[in-house]
Design a protein around this motif. Structure first.
Motif, PDB file in Angstrom:
ATOM      1  N   UNK A 196     -10.115 -10.910   1.119  1.00 24.49           N
ATOM      2  CA  UNK A 196     -10.687  -9.573   0.610  1.00 24.49           C
ATOM      3  C   UNK A 196     -11.182  -8.689   1.509  1.00 24.49           C
ATOM      4  N   UNK A 197     -12.193  -9.247   2.128  1.00 24.81           N
ATOM      5  CA  UNK A 197     -12.967  -8.485   3.312  1.00 24.81           C
ATOM      6  C   UNK A 197     -12.007  -7.878   4.567  1.00 24.81           C
ATOM      7  N   UNK A 198     -11.098  -8.589   4.768  1.00 27.95           N
ATOM      8  CA  UNK A 198     -10.118  -8.132   6.100  1.00 27.95           C
ATOM      9  C   UNK A 198      -9.085  -6.956   5.342  1.00 27.95           C
ATOM     10  N   UNK A 199      -8.949  -7.129   3.728  1.00 29.40           N
ATOM     11  CA  UNK A 199      -7.932  -6.128   3.373  1.00 29.40           C
ATOM     12  C   UNK A 199      -8.814  -4.848   3.204  1.00 29.40           C
ATOM     13  N   UNK A 200     -10.068  -4.968   3.101  1.00 31.76           N
ATOM     14  CA  UNK A 200     -10.946  -3.741   2.989  1.00 31.76           C
ATOM     15  C   UNK A 200     -11.047  -3.139   4.319  1.00 31.76           C
ATOM     16  N   UNK A 201     -11.094  -3.917   5.111  1.00 26.34           N
ATOM     17  CA  UNK A 201     -11.449  -3.285   6.480  1.00 26.34           C
ATOM     18  C   UNK A 201     -10.120  -2.488   6.949  1.00 26.34           C
ATOM     19  N   UNK A 202      -9.080  -3.224   6.806  1.00 22.49           N
ATOM     20  CA  UNK A 202      -7.845  -2.676   7.408  1.00 22.49           C
ATOM     21  C   UNK A 202      -7.296  -1.542   6.645  1.00 22.49           C
ATOM     22  N   UNK A 203      -7.847  -1.514   5.400  1.00 26.64           N
ATOM     23  CA  UNK A 203      -7.508  -0.171   4.484  1.00 26.64           C
ATOM     24  C   UNK A 203      -8.350   0.908   5.146  1.00 26.64           C
ATOM     25  N   UNK A 204      -9.468   0.672   5.547  1.00 26.20           N
ATOM     26  CA  UNK A 204     -10.098   2.098   6.179  1.00 26.20           C
ATOM     27  C   UNK A 204      -9.491   2.124   7.628  1.00 26.20           C
ATOM     28  N   UNK A 205      -9.132   1.301   8.420  1.00 27.14           N
ATOM     29  CA  UNK A 205      -8.585   1.589   9.540  1.00 27.14           C
ATOM     30  C   UNK A 205      -7.121   2.136   9.454  1.00 27.14           C
ATOM     31  N   UNK A 206      -6.343   1.765   8.457  1.00 28.45           N
ATOM     32  CA  UNK A 206      -4.967   2.503   8.284  1.00 28.45           C
ATOM     33  C   UNK A 206      -5.223   3.823   7.574  1.00 28.45           C
ATOM     34  N   UNK A 207      -6.433   3.932   7.156  1.00 30.91           N
ATOM     35  CA  UNK A 207      -6.857   5.225   6.438  1.00 30.91           C
ATOM     36  C   UNK A 207      -5.939   5.179   5.103  1.00 30.91           C
ATOM     37  N   UNK A 208      -5.856   4.134   4.515  1.00 31.77           N
ATOM     38  CA  UNK A 208      -5.149   3.978   2.947  1.00 31.77           C
ATOM     39  C   UNK A 208      -6.119   3.495   2.248  1.00 31.77           C
ATOM     40  N   UNK A 209      -5.887   4.147   0.901  1.00 32.07           N
ATOM     41  CA  UNK A 209      -6.784   3.665   0.075  1.00 32.07           C
ATOM     42  C   UNK A 209      -6.620   2.057  -0.436  1.00 32.07           C
ATOM     43  N   UNK A 210      -7.568   1.536  -0.677  1.00 30.31           N
ATOM     44  CA  UNK A 210      -7.603  -0.086  -0.976  1.00 30.31           C
ATOM     45  C   UNK A 210      -6.724  -0.073  -2.407  1.00 30.31           C
ATOM     46  N   UNK A 211      -5.824  -0.673  -2.520  1.00 25.92           N
ATOM     47  CA  UNK A 211      -5.124  -0.672  -3.897  1.00 25.92           C
ATOM     48  C   UNK A 211      -5.718  -1.517  -4.879  1.00 25.92           C
ATOM     49  N   UNK A 212      -5.636  -1.401  -6.063  1.00 23.84           N
ATOM     50  CA  UNK A 212      -6.373  -1.895  -7.202  1.00 23.84           C
ATOM     51  C   UNK A 212      -5.775  -3.445  -7.083  1.00 23.84           C
ATOM     52  N   UNK A 213      -6.506  -4.276  -7.004  1.00 22.89           N
ATOM     53  CA  UNK A 213      -6.131  -5.825  -6.703  1.00 22.89           C
ATOM     54  C   UNK A 213      -5.183  -6.156  -8.175  1.00 22.89           C
ATOM     55  N   UNK A 214      -5.459  -5.525  -9.189  1.00 26.41           N
ATOM     56  CA  UNK A 214      -4.732  -5.893 -10.393  1.00 26.41           C
ATOM     57  C   UNK A 214      -3.216  -5.571 -10.224  1.00 26.41           C
ATOM     58  N   UNK A 215      -3.060  -4.621  -9.044  1.00 32.56           N
ATOM     59  CA  UNK A 215      -1.542  -4.231  -8.830  1.00 32.56           C
ATOM     60  C   UNK A 215      -0.902  -5.201  -8.471  1.00 32.56           C
ATOM     61  N   UNK A 216      -1.223  -6.160  -7.776  1.00 34.54           N
ATOM     62  CA  UNK A 216      -0.713  -7.105  -7.135  1.00 34.54           C
ATOM     63  C   UNK A 216      -0.239  -8.395  -7.959  1.00 34.54           C
ATOM     64  N   UNK A 217      -0.974  -8.313  -8.957  1.00 34.65           N
ATOM     65  CA  UNK A 217      -0.596  -9.697 -10.119  1.00 34.65           C
ATOM     66  C   UNK A 217       0.774  -9.643 -10.872  1.00 34.65           C
TER      67      UNK A 217
END
Length: 69
Positions: A48-69
């Motif tokens: 979860x932390x890596x996804x948040x960091x990568x989201x910032x690095x790629x300049x993409x909004x972090x998707x709502x985790x419920x969207x992956x369910x």
């Protein structure tokens, strides 16, 4: 640093059973968003932390985790 974060994310995702295509992650925002959503929804705090960091690095909004369910 950009590539290091991507590779870290890739291996953490592999630990959760998800395969990540590094080149596509960097060039396809829809694919990157789907991968980030899976990572953000993980039960593993490190992923979860890596996804948040990568989201910032790629300049993409972090998707709502419920969207992956």
């Amino acid at each position: 640093m950009h590539l290091v974060e991507i590779i870290d994310f890739k291996w953490l995702m592999a630990g959760d059973g998800h395969r990540v295509h590094v080149e596509r992650l960097q060039t396809d925002p829809a694919y990157a968003g789907a991968c980030l959503a899976l990572g953000a929804a993980s039960h593993r705090p490190a992923l979860r932390d890596a996804a948040q960091r990568l989201s910032a690095t790629l300049n993409l909004p972090l998707p709502d985790p419920r969207a992956a369910a």
